[in-house]
Design an enzyme around this catalytic site. Structure first.
Site, mmCIF file in Angstrom:
data_model
loop_
_atom_site.group_PDB
_atom_site.id
_atom_site.type_symbol
_atom_site.label_atom_id
_atom_site.label_comp_id
_atom_site.label_asym_id
_atom_site.label_seq_id
_atom_site.Cartn_x
_atom_site.Cartn_y
_atom_site.Cartn_z
ATOM 1 N N THR A 68 39.022 42.757 3.316
ATOM 2 C CA THR A 68 37.578 42.489 3.332
ATOM 3 C C THR A 68 37.279 41.006 3.550
ATOM 4 O O THR A 68 38.164 40.169 3.514
ATOM 5 C CB THR A 68 36.944 42.951 2.006
ATOM 6 O OG1 THR A 68 37.738 42.447 0.938
ATOM 7 C CG2 THR A 68 36.895 44.441 1.920
ATOM 8 N N ASP A 69 35.971 40.732 3.732
ATOM 9 C CA ASP A 69 35.556 39.343 3.969
ATOM 10 C C ASP A 69 35.081 38.685 2.684
ATOM 11 O O ASP A 69 34.181 37.858 2.699
ATOM 12 C CB ASP A 69 34.409 39.305 4.978
ATOM 13 C CG ASP A 69 34.687 40.156 6.185
ATOM 14 O OD1 ASP A 69 35.745 39.960 6.780
ATOM 15 O OD2 ASP A 69 33.866 41.028 6.513
ATOM 16 N N SER A 71 32.375 34.912 -0.722
ATOM 17 C CA SER A 71 31.917 35.610 0.464
ATOM 18 C C SER A 71 32.299 34.739 1.643
ATOM 19 O O SER A 71 31.803 33.629 1.773
ATOM 20 C CB SER A 71 30.412 35.807 0.396
ATOM 21 O OG SER A 71 29.962 36.258 1.639
ATOM 22 N N ARG A 72 33.213 35.247 2.472
ATOM 23 C CA ARG A 72 33.781 34.363 3.489
ATOM 24 C C ARG A 72 32.882 34.180 4.693
ATOM 25 O O ARG A 72 33.000 33.204 5.400
ATOM 26 C CB ARG A 72 35.146 34.879 3.931
ATOM 27 C CG ARG A 72 36.147 34.723 2.816
ATOM 28 C CD ARG A 72 37.564 35.055 3.204
ATOM 29 N NE ARG A 72 38.289 35.320 1.981
ATOM 30 C CZ ARG A 72 38.731 36.510 1.612
ATOM 31 N NH1 ARG A 72 38.549 37.544 2.394
ATOM 32 N NH2 ARG A 72 39.350 36.668 0.462
ATOM 33 N N VAL A 73 32.002 35.147 4.959
ATOM 34 C CA VAL A 73 31.179 34.988 6.158
ATOM 35 C C VAL A 73 29.682 35.010 5.877
ATOM 36 O O VAL A 73 28.894 34.558 6.692
ATOM 37 C CB VAL A 73 31.495 36.083 7.212
ATOM 38 C CG1 VAL A 73 32.873 35.889 7.773
ATOM 39 C CG2 VAL A 73 31.323 37.456 6.626
#
Ligand code: ATP
Ligand code: MG
Length: 734
Positions: free
Chosen positions: A572-573, A598-600
């Site tokens: 997941t991101d 939350s990477r994006v």
């Protein structure tokens, strides 16, 4: 002496009775006999309504061997019977009843056809028809790759010719010769067998290897049944139109030959079936068993094929036949699903009747390629302060919700669904391995919030088989994909993937695959990655739709480094980590700020939110550290006290009740006010009241500031000052 006296007395008594009641007794016996005779007579007269008239009264075929004429008359005859039946039996049927009883009605229609064959109406023409079918079949026969490999290994191939009535010697010889030539050309011999089977009703079929060329009446009826089953009944339908539809179906069939492959069940147990035959079957293909249940192929070995069964596997018998459906498992998709609760294969389970779908999609589908995607750029607001501010989610992102049991994982998912109201986002909730009661509670909640209108619940409960639990998220993703490729935004929640992994482990072990770490099969990572990879933000050329995925994973005692959690974290991101300790200390939602990322999503956050929450994480982390350090009552200086106090207020402000999603501007306002320390002097217990008052004040008296906040643009220094001044006015009242 006494005995003679008794006998004389008895005779006198009998004489008196006969004299007095004799006539009556005789009439009783006569009446009974007449009644029995009548019953017997009427029993002989009981026939199906359609056969009240003699079968041949209006059916005289002139013996001119005109095939077309014969076919036409045959059909006319059938249809007349059906109509007759329909008038007698279906006249009073309301259309809603038709929906429920279509199966029964259909089977009675079929009964008519069967009976007519049994009565021998077409017997004399059967031979001509069979000859034509055989010619047709022989023009179509080919050897499949499965047959070729069988011939290679065994130097032989089985050929079987079966008909409802005995075939003529010349036909049999013709088939034998033709098939023999075909197999010989590949260097093999045929093992030819001829059989007669009344079950076929009429016609003939030829089986070469595993392939069946079926020209029997039984097959035609089966195909009609499938078509009728798939046909939607709309409100405009009447009994007449329904019957007309069946008539047309029968008209259309003619002498068509259907082609399919057949195999044989070797063994069935625990929802898994092993079979052989069906040589050319594909992975993921649907098979149908004789009892009508269906399964999906999950394992292909040299000598046998393993499949999972979707329905009741007790009904399947060893050595029964199994038929290839020639299609990959697929589920109904479309708007008709909204507001419904369906099972893993898309059948409704909410007692609201059939889903009148128009399309189906395969449950496994290639994920969009890199070129088909674009970067995540639009926010998907959860309405939860702690998440939207610190772990923002963008449309097309995959964000994991992870935590121990009972830490509010489902609650976050449900709040997010509720927050999508009026925002043009379609929600799909997949419940895997949960209790039925939990799911029905969830449905009630969503209904009460008016969220069911744009939501589909896909349920594979704990009482469903492992195979159903295994395919549920794939089916749900297929439903989501339909909307995504239509250019819409979809939110899909997998609750939860740990149970999904357990179901897959069960299936794999039953399929005798080697087990790996924690007894999970080696491809469990691939399973989840190919599922989650299907969530995407599509490029503008493809309509710009999106699937945002919120998979849920349960941890044991907060251990996020075990197998499934690490897998899904890496797919997941980002993840929202919920902590038991926080949850029980009253910090709800119990988001652990340190471990959640939350990477994006940051790219999709509104500018104002980004601005006000930029230092939120650091502040909270500082506070947590200090709070831990000072909890034993250590003496602290004023500076530390201040940090602690404002941290406490910030933490309090991030608490949020269930089903209370907040607008984005309200979140930005509150975080701006509290993180700048404007509310530090308010009693912690009054924070909740203050929050409400703040929103009211702004909404009622400072609409232009609200509009600035709503625009989502960055605040300049002037606006920031105006907002803090206004907020301070509210603060003064507390
Ligand atoms: P499970 O592991 O059983 O699936 P879960 O992690 O999904 O549990 P939930 O069912 O969402 O947890 O929540 C557990 C309980 O906590 C529920 O009774 C719910 O009402 C309560 N709860 C969750 N979030 C909040 C909240 N923000 N405020 C108050 N109560 C909450
Ligand atoms: Mg839950």
């Amino acid at each position: 002496m006494e005995i003679i006296y008794y006998i004389i007395n008895f005779l006198i008594l009998a004489l008196i009775i006969v004299l007095l009641f004799g006539k009556k007794i005789i009439s009783i016996f006569r009446d009974r006999r007449i009644k029995i005779e009548k019953d017997l007579d009427s029993a002989e007269n009981i026939v199906l309504p359609v056969f009240k008239e003699s079968p041949n009264d209006d059916f005289t075929v002139e013996d001119n061997n005109d095939e077309a004429e014969y076919e036409k008359q045959l059909l006319d005859r059938k249809i007349k019977k059906l109509k007759n039946y329909a008038e007698l039996e279906c006249r009073d049927l309301h259309i809603s009843k038709l929906k429920k009883e279509r199966k029964e009605i259909l089977s009675m229609f079929f009964e008519c056809v069967k009976n007519e064959y049994e009565l021998g109406s077409f017997k004399d023409k059967e031979a001509v028809r069979n000859e034509r079918i055989i010619d047709d079949i022989l023009s179509k026969t080919v050897l499949t790759s499965g047959d070729l490999s069988y011939i290679k290994r065994h130097k032989a191939l089985y050929v079987t010719l079966v008909s409802a009535y005995p075939l003529s010697e010349s036909i049999i010889n013709k088939v034998d010769k033709a098939t023999n030539e075909l197999v010989k050309s590949q260097g093999g011999e045929t093992s030819f067998r001829v059989d007669v089977d009344k079950e076929l009703i009429g016609g003939v079929f030829l089986r070469i290897g595993d392939t069946v060329y079926d020209g029997t009446v039984k097959e035609q009826l089966y195909l009609i049944a499938r078509r009728v089953e798939n046909r939607q009944i709309t409100e405009e339908d009447t009994v007449e139109s329904y019957i007309e539809y069946i008539e047309n179906q029968i008209k259309k069939t003619g002498d068509n030959i259907s082609l399919y492959q057949r195999g044989r069940v070797i063994s069935v147990s625990d929802g898994i079936c092993w079979m052989d035959g069906v040589a050319d079957i594909m992975y993921g293909e649907i098979v149908e068993f004789e009892c009508g249940e269906r399964g999906m192929v999950l394992d292909i070995q040299k000598e046998r094929i393993g499949c999972v069964i979707f329905g009741r596997y007790e009904l399947i018998e060893s050595y029964s036949k199994v038929r290839r459906m020639g299609q990959i498992a697929s589920v109904p998709v479309g708007e008709a699903l909204l507001g419904r609760v369906v099972n893993a294969i898309g059948n409704p389970i909410d007692e609201r009747g059939r889903i009148e779908h128009t399309q189906k999609r395969p449950i496994e589908f290639a994920s969009p390629s890199i070129l088909d995607r674009k970067a995540v750029c639009r926010p998907l607001h959860t309405g939860i302060k702690a998440i939207d501010a610190m772990v923002p989610i963008g449309k097309g992102q995959r964000e994991l919700i992870i935590g121990d049991r009972q830490t509010g994982k489902t609650a976050i998912a449900v709040d997010t669904i509720v927050n999508q109201k009026g925002k043009n986002v379609i929600c799909i909730y997949v419940g895997i391995g949960q209790k039925e009661s939990t799911l029905s509670g969830l449905k009630e909640k969503l209904e009460a919030e008016g969220a069911m209108d744009y939501t589909v619940i896909v349920a594979a409960t704990a009482s469903d088989s492992a195979s159903m639990q295994y395919i549920a998220p794939f089916s749900a993703t297929a439903m989501a994909e339909y909307f995504m490729y239509e250019g819409k935004d979809v939110l899909i929640i997998y609750d939860d993937l740990s149970k999904h992994a357990v179901a897959y482990r069960e299936l794999s072990l039953l399929l005798q695959r080697p087990s790996g770490r924690e007894a999970y099969p080696g491809d469990i990572f691939y399973l989840h990655s190919r599922l989650l990879e299907r969530s995407a933000q599509l490029s503008d050329e493809l309509g710009g739709g999106s699937i945002t995925a919120l998979p849920i994973v349960e941890t044991q005692a907060g251990d996020i480094s075990s197998y499934i959690p690490t897998n899904v974290i890496s797919i997941t991101d980002g993840q929202i980590f919920l902590e038991s300790e926080l949850f029980h200390s009253g910090q709800r939602p119990a988001v652990n700020v340190g471990l959640s990322v939350s990477r994006v999503g940051g790219a999709a956050q509104t500018k104002i939110m980004k601005q006000v929450s930029s230092d939120l994480r650091t502040k909270l982390a500082q506070y947590r550290e200090l709070a831990e350090f000072t909890q034993f009552g250590a003496d602290v200086d004023d500076e530390t006290k201040k940090t602690l106090n404002s941290g406490e207020h910030l933490t309090e402000a991030l608490k949020q009740n269930l089903l209370r999603p907040l607008d984005d501007w309200k979140q930005a306002l509150l975080i701006f006010v509290v993180s700048n320390g404007l509310a530090d002097n308010i009693d912690i217990l009054n924070m909740n009241g203050f929050e409400k008052e703040l929103y009211n004040d702004f909404e009622n008296n400072h609409i232009e500031l609200v509009n600035i906040l709503k625009s989502g643009n960055k605040m300049d220094g002037d606006t920031a000052k105006r907002i803090s001044d206004t907020a301070l006015d509210t603060v003064k009242r507390f």
